[in-house]
Enzyme design. Structure first.
Site, short mmCIF file in Angstrom:
data_model
loop_
_atom_site.label_atom_id
_atom_site.label_comp_id
_atom_site.label_asym_id
_atom_site.label_seq_id
_atom_site.Cartn_x
_atom_site.Cartn_y
_atom_site.Cartn_z
N ASP A 30 -5.40 2.42 10.45
CA ASP A 30 -6.81 2.09 10.72
C ASP A 30 -7.02 1.60 12.21
OD1 ASP A 30 -9.42 1.38 10.04
OD2 ASP A 30 -8.69 -0.42 9.24
N GLY B 66 0.75 -1.19 0.07
CA GLY B 66 0.08 0.12 -0.04
C GLY B 66 0.87 1.29 0.07
N ARG C 173 -5.00 0.23 -6.71
CA ARG C 173 -3.56 0.78 -6.44
C ARG C 173 -3.29 1.88 -7.36
NH1 ARG C 173 -2.06 -2.44 -2.10
NH2 ARG C 173 -2.40 -4.57 -2.16
N ASP D 53 -5.69 -0.36 -1.92
CA ASP D 53 -6.63 -1.39 -2.72
C ASP D 53 -7.82 -1.89 -2.13
OD1 ASP D 53 -5.26 -2.91 -0.92
OD2 ASP D 53 -6.24 -4.81 -1.83
N ASP E 127 0.82 3.60 4.38
CA ASP E 127 -0.20 4.32 3.46
C ASP E 127 -1.34 4.55 4.61
OD1 ASP E 127 -1.17 1.79 4.17
OD2 ASP E 127 -1.93 0.87 2.15
P1 IMP Z 1 -4.52 -2.03 10.80
O1 IMP Z 1 -3.58 -2.95 11.10
O2 IMP Z 1 -6.24 -2.07 10.98
O3 IMP Z 1 -4.30 -0.42 11.06
O4 IMP Z 1 -4.65 -1.77 9.02
C1 IMP Z 1 -3.76 -1.19 8.30
C2 IMP Z 1 -3.80 -1.65 6.88
O5 IMP Z 1 -4.99 -1.89 6.48
C3 IMP Z 1 -3.15 -0.55 5.93
O6 IMP Z 1 -2.04 -0.67 5.76
C4 IMP Z 1 -4.13 -1.03 4.87
O7 IMP Z 1 -3.24 -1.93 4.11
C5 IMP Z 1 -5.34 -1.53 5.26
N1 IMP Z 1 -6.34 -0.65 5.25
C6 IMP Z 1 -6.84 -0.19 6.29
N2 IMP Z 1 -7.84 0.75 5.83
C7 IMP Z 1 -7.95 0.74 4.55
C8 IMP Z 1 -8.67 1.26 3.35
O8 IMP Z 1 -9.48 2.51 3.72
N3 IMP Z 1 -8.54 1.33 2.25
C9 IMP Z 1 -7.60 0.23 1.89
N4 IMP Z 1 -6.79 -0.45 2.89
C10 IMP Z 1 -6.88 -0.05 4.09
MG MG Z 2 -0.99 -1.53 4.08
#
Ligand code: IMP
Ligand code: MG
Length: 176
Positions: free
Chosen positions: A101, A42, A163, A157, A98
């Protein structure tokens, strides 16, 4: 029917933001070298564009961790799929991501990297989705804060698609 895309940040707006981040990072690391750790896949586009705006010497490293399958929900399972080529002991490390979340993947990754003894460890994320945070993560350099929407483009993505879009858009999948 096709997925619905609604532009949130145009290429121009993203480019300007990256220029600002690059200027701040260049100032903060003045006189030093920085190792950019790009989190695949990402952050690939963001890391390359950011690197072009950093004026201190830069090294590139790549890492891939799994946190999502083809769904829009975090699995909570984090695994290192690809690790760094070189040791980071004594280096200034700037992790380029990227989006943060839930924060699960980055929290885990920062713990792993800090255990390897870098001189400094900072995080730069193009996007931040704070409403969804489950684990605390300090973002040292941040592009945009967004509400709880699923977005694509500029490296991000949906089921490996979109992407390559030069802008960031909210996606509403076809089935919904
Ligand atoms: P986390 O561990 O939940 O913080 O996940 C982070 C990863 O989830 C990021 O590096 C992205 O690859 C993916 N991700 C989280 N939100 C989105 C989104 O809105 N669109 C696309 N990928 C996302
Ligand atoms: Mg990612």
């Amino acid at each position: 029917m096709a997925d619905k895309l609604e532009v949130l940040f145009s290429e121009e707006v993203i480019t300007e933001k990256i220029r600002e981040l690059g200027a701040i990072i260049s100032k903060d690391f003045d006189g030093q070298e920085v190792t950019l750790v790009c989190i695949l896949k990402g952050a690939s586009m963001f890391t390359c564009e950011l690197a072009k705006r950093i004026t201190v010497p830069v090294k590139f490293e790549f890492m891939q961790v799994s946190s999502y399958g083809n769904e829009t929900e975090s699995s909570g399972v984090v695994k290192i799929l690809q690790d760094l080529d070189e040791p980071i002991r004594g280096k200034n490390v700037l992790v380029c991501e990227d989006i943060i979340d839930s924060g699960r993947s980055m929290h885990y990754l920062l713990e792993v990297l800090s255990g390897r003894g870098p001189a400094s460890l900072k995080l730069c994320s193009l996007l931040d989705k704070p409403d969804r945070r489950v684990v605390d993560v300090k973002i040292d350099y941040k592009g945009f804060t967004i509400p709880d929407k699923f977005i694509v483009g500029y490296g991000l993505d949906y089921a490996q698609k979109y992407r390559n879009l030069p802008y960031i858009a909210e996606v509403t999948p076809d089935a919904q």
